[in-house]
Design an enzyme around this catalytic site. Sequence first.
Site, PDB file in Angstrom:
ATOM      1  N   LYS A  12       0.813  -1.334  -0.049  1.00 37.75           N
ATOM      2  CA  LYS A  12       0.009   0.110   0.044  1.00 37.75           C
ATOM      3  C   LYS A  12       0.795   1.151   0.018  1.00 37.75           C
ATOM      4  CE  LYS A  12      -4.254  -1.861   2.033  1.00 37.75           C
ATOM      5  NZ  LYS A  12      -3.654  -3.147   1.771  1.00 37.75           N
ATOM      6  N   ASP A  69      -1.812  -2.023  -3.968  1.00 38.00           N
ATOM      7  CA  ASP A  69      -3.121  -2.175  -3.565  1.00 38.00           C
ATOM      8  C   ASP A  69      -3.948  -0.375  -3.941  1.00 38.00           C
ATOM      9  OD1 ASP A  69      -3.055  -4.817  -2.912  1.00 38.00           O
ATOM     10  OD2 ASP A  69      -3.086  -4.257  -0.613  1.00 38.00           O
ATOM     11  N   ARG A 116      -5.271  -5.595 -11.034  1.00 36.82           N
ATOM     12  CA  ARG A 116      -6.099  -6.495 -10.335  1.00 36.82           C
ATOM     13  C   ARG A 116      -7.623  -5.808 -10.168  1.00 36.82           C
ATOM     14  NH1 ARG A 116      -4.856  -6.138  -4.507  1.00 36.82           N
ATOM     15  NH2 ARG A 116      -3.143  -7.702  -4.855  1.00 36.82           N
ATOM     16  N   GLY A 124     -14.082  -2.918  -4.520  1.00 33.52           N
ATOM     17  CA  GLY A 124     -13.804  -1.876  -3.927  1.00 33.52           C
ATOM     18  C   GLY A 124     -14.517  -2.015  -2.433  1.00 33.52           C
ATOM     19  N   THR A 170     -12.376 -11.657  -6.870  1.00 27.91           N
ATOM     20  CA  THR A 170     -13.675 -11.417  -6.350  1.00 27.91           C
ATOM     21  C   THR A 170     -14.163 -12.949  -5.735  1.00 27.91           C
ATOM     22  OG1 THR A 170     -15.859 -11.226  -6.912  1.00 27.91           O
ATOM     23  CG2 THR A 170     -14.837 -11.978  -8.497  1.00 27.91           C
TER      24      THR A 170
END
Length: 302
Positions: A95, A129, A179, A183, A221
């Site tokens: 991140k 990310d 990717r 959300g 997902t």
Amino acid sequence: MRAFLLFLSHQESFKNFILRFKIFRRIARRFVAGETLDDAIRAAREANLQGIKASLDLLGENTLTREDAVRAAEDILGMLDRIRAEKVDCNISVKLTQLGLDLDTDFCRQNLLRIVRRAAELGNFIRVDMEDSNYTERTLDVVLQTHREAGNVGTVIQAYLYRSEKDVRLLVENGVGIRLCKGAYLEPATVAFKKKRDTDANYVELMKLLLQSGLYHGIATHDEAMIAATKQFARAQDLSGDRFEFQMLYGIRRDLQQQLAAEGYNMRVYIPYGMRWYPYFMRRLAERPANLLFILRNLFRE
Ligand code: FDA
């Protein structure tokens, strides 16, 4: 409920309160592989044994000092060496706020560049990310610039954001792997779809753009409808299951992860580890209030 849990994910005082209850720590272990790199490597190896690749995430975000951001970068460099030494099939997710994005964008980019260059030397890959929409533009800028300088880095697109189609096209034009996820943050209606059916419809449209792009992307997902739509579109495009990958989170739908791997699809599990699990854990609770009900039911049984 979702909004409230996401609000709490930023509240230090609530964090201190829940850490007193063993049940929270126990449930967190369902979503987090452990506190050490050893724990994470063990989880990655277990996944590999089932034909599933991994992506390790050293938990941490919104780093407050330059020293902490540099320390996080050093830790991630150490992870790359360890992955190489242990020969696990595993890349790394980072991140940008962990690497100092809140402090100074260029400083953060330098930290990322070091990591991406080292990953390239070791034949590994770094995925950045995507955090909340305050960071979207800066994240894309940093990733695009780093990709131009060193390649070997991809990022994440969130289907709930209105802007995502434009961002997908920009990243694909620049050869950046994506990717795709729905959300996970609390966003206002000015920037994001609020209804699940709108996010899902956008997810399917973006998935189609990705699968037609000729690049390698991750379809992240646990939603069986999204997975079925992806499989169907890939078949229609004559794309085999190794031209893209499905991705899921550690501890969620292991059955489906194993099934997709057994069907011959590339499958990757995202494995978070480390001490700073609270915000990540709260986002997982917010996704499925049933998780919270389970905790509340067991709270006073300890
Ligand atoms: P959806 O929320 O509709 O859930 C579909 C089904 O999945 C549920 O019915 C349930 O069965 C199961 N499920 C989903 N979440 C669960 C949970 N927490 N506990 C138990 N079951 C659950 N987000 C982001 O903003 N930035 C990022 O960088 C990433 N990165 C990322 C990586 C990977 C590999 C994944 C899989 C996801 C992310 N996410 C993310 C999170 C993502 O945005 C999203 O919040 C979750 O994946 C949940 O959305 P689903 O697509 O699973 O659908």
